[in-house]
Design an enzyme around this catalytic site. Sequence first.
Site, PDB file in Angstrom:
ATOM      1  N   GLU A   6      -0.104 -17.005  -5.140  1.00 39.51           N
ATOM      2  CA  GLU A   6      -0.255 -15.581  -5.460  1.00 39.51           C
ATOM      3  C   GLU A   6       0.042 -15.247  -6.926  1.00 39.51           C
ATOM      4  OE1 GLU A   6       2.083 -13.887  -2.318  1.00 39.51           O
ATOM      5  OE2 GLU A   6       0.611 -14.440  -0.801  1.00 39.51           O
ATOM      6  N   ASP A  62       6.632 -11.555  -8.549  1.00 40.94           N
ATOM      7  CA  ASP A  62       5.803 -11.100  -7.420  1.00 40.94           C
ATOM      8  C   ASP A  62       6.683 -10.821  -6.207  1.00 40.94           C
ATOM      9  OD1 ASP A  62       4.035 -10.743  -5.344  1.00 40.94           O
ATOM     10  OD2 ASP A  62       2.918 -12.605  -5.654  1.00 40.94           O
ATOM     11  N   ASP A 117      -6.199 -11.882  -0.130  1.00 43.38           N
ATOM     12  CA  ASP A 117      -4.741 -11.838  -0.240  1.00 43.38           C
ATOM     13  C   ASP A 117      -4.214 -11.540   1.158  1.00 43.38           C
ATOM     14  OD1 ASP A 117      -2.081 -11.288  -0.630  1.00 43.38           O
ATOM     15  OD2 ASP A 117      -2.386  -9.665  -2.084  1.00 43.38           O
ATOM     16  N   LYS A 126       3.338 -13.074   8.915  1.00 43.54           N
ATOM     17  CA  LYS A 126       3.379 -14.079   7.854  1.00 43.54           C
ATOM     18  C   LYS A 126       4.776 -14.686   7.697  1.00 43.54           C
ATOM     19  CE  LYS A 126       2.240 -14.424   2.903  1.00 43.54           C
ATOM     20  NZ  LYS A 126       1.747 -13.621   1.762  1.00 43.54           N
TER      21      LYS A 126
END
Lengths: 183, 618
Positions: free
Chosen positions: B183, B205, B25, B87
């Site tokens: 994800e 999420d 992850d 990211k």
Amino acid sequence: MDFKQNYFELFQLPIAYQVDSHRLNDAYRELQTQIHPDRYAQGSEAEKLSSVQASSFVNEAYQTLKSSVSRARYLVELAGVAIDLSATTIADGAFLMQQMELREELEDASHSADPEKLLEKIAQQVHDNLADLVRSFSALSEPWDFNDLNVESVGQGAQLVYQMKFLEKLSIEIENIEQSLLD
Amino acid sequence: MALLQIAEPGKSAAPHQRRIAVGIDLGTTNSLVAAVRSGVSEVLADEQGRFLLPSIVHYNEDGGVELGYNAAEKANQDPLNTIASAKRLMGKGFDEVAQMQAYELVSGPSQLAAFRTRAGDKTPLEIAAEILKSLVNRAEQSLGDEVNGAVITVPAYFDDTQRQATKDAATLAGINVLRLLNEPTAAAVAYGLDHQASGIHAIYDLGGGTFDISILNLSKGVFEVLATGGDTALGGDDFDLLIVQWIASQADYENLNVQQHRYVSAVAKAAKESLAEAATVNVELNEFGLQWQGELTRDQMNELIDPVIRRTLRACKKTLRDSGVDVSGIEQVVMVGGSTRVLSVRDQVGALFQSEPLVSIDPDRVVAMGAAIQADILIGNRPDSEMLLLDVLPLSLGIETVGGLSEKIIPRNTTLPVSRAQEFTTYQDGQVMMSIHVLQGEREMVQDCRSLAKFTLKDIPPAVAGAAKIRVAFQVDADGLLTVSAQELTTQKTTQVEVKPSFGLEEVEIRRMLQESFANAAEDAAARALREIQVDGQRLLDALDAAIAEDGKLLSESETLSLQTEMDALRVLVAGEQKTDLERAIAHLNKSSEAFAAARMNASIEVALTGKSIDSLE
């Protein structure tokens, strides 16, 4: 890859507008279980490519048969009449009149005090009209024999498909307007 | 270094030997690595027993690289050389993010945004590669074996360039990517298999910097994504920023410098975390020339962050509509991501979906755990697994048409993999070239969509306008990555396609980065390139060995013989060092095994439909 078979044959269903959705779902899942790229993660490049192509084909076939509009279109095309959406001609005057009215209502709705309520009403209208077309197509195509097709009946089917696509487009426009109200 | 083990030539790895695959992850704030051990998916800890690796990279004065908690310690003193939340910039052009605070950003290769550090300009992709390498190292230490492959998770709402950047980062880190997995889908796998769940589930999420909402139908091991939505620039970082702004206004600080901003952010984050338990928290600034003290209540914070939560709820409603399911049809809503610890998030999501959100698996770990389960299956350790993940394209793909409009070719939420073709024609007599601009996004105007690539079709046979027919095929694979090919239909000639990604690295750039990253390493890039190709060759041999063992009966005697001869030749080359010959042999064998692969696929379809084994089909 031998994908010449038609979508109905792929899922081992009879070539007809009425589709047993349970059988379609089961066949789809069974096929993807066998050919999905996840099954070939350790395969050679050739196998991976082959799997992506086969899996894409099965997805396309499934989506086509799942939706009542695209299934009608597919059946008409299978019967030999190409559907060309860029040059649509709808002959049904009453249908065209109805559509013009719906479009005018849509235009007005965007500027009204409570657009959401009006939009919902129009969306329901479009939905009902579409359901009517699906019923008509179902009745029309019921007697189709693919070994001995009635050209005139298939032509009528094509007209219904154009009308369905017309409504489908309208319902996307309604959704877009509803979406812009949410943002 | 995460390279695959190479079996001795002629002695390919035993087919049922257990191989090591991990789930990673790669988060905005924290990253994790998990693996399946004795049938159980678990997150792997570092030597100090810590599960999270803060996604922070520090370039120190000695030319070294520090990661995670060690790097985090440097964030306050040396902010410009300590990169966090990279990211957020993955696959982004410099022009798109130039305003991002707290770093010195420059325009790097292919106009990609890059961080200016003392170690040179670093693209987010290179930062991600450092984090990935560190996680693989951790896994190898912890498992005592080499890692053979990894499933890396990405936000479901990542577009093509962001996905490609993630995959490139893995390539740079020397990782064999088994799959890019969304994800929320990974979380669903962890929950679904754990709870024997079935029915329609919503996965909410909210991470540090990204937000996803996916609606899935779970049934008998099949995870079918019905719709996905989100925002790749929305997360817990935004909560922190709103609290920073509140502190700054309360304390009457107008212009915080980079260091001070970092410091206040850390204080704000700590306050937010405390408020998950306490009703009030004491906020104190006493460093970097700042001196202030105050109190923040949970209600005050909730009010501050409410606009961000509302944005996520709007995305949930939109995605629900897309899925064609209404709230009453949702069995359960699963909470994923560290930011779902904020109580107000849980309350409001619960209210929207009219059910108590499911939080039984640690929201930080659940994604990595799910990814590890899929990795274990993809590497071949669970041949009897019935699990099937059917994910979707998050954003529509289209092309630019006359008038600067985007025409959709593949709509969002189409099940992957998918391939669609579109025919184009020339609009001028004698036209021999054609430009195609590929876009991703829902908006009508080209400038409101994301530019993916520009393709130039060359060598179109000159003819009158409208006579040439060019078929452009779009293929999106199970990773959500797009490839485009084109064919001139009147001559059947495959038209040359020149790909110019709008915001992506070309292979030569990745090679250059690789070379640079070896500047201080013992092994050089050329040696590694050779090893990677040897691994590719061995993988191909293993795959074919397995295929022949299983379905060799689909081949004639002479076909088997010619395939075996080529394979024997490749076995010799894999053991040698002739890189060019080896590459050529691999390419050739791939080509000559195509018909066999296609035959196997057709046989599989037959088997699926008739329920018979291949043996009985002969």
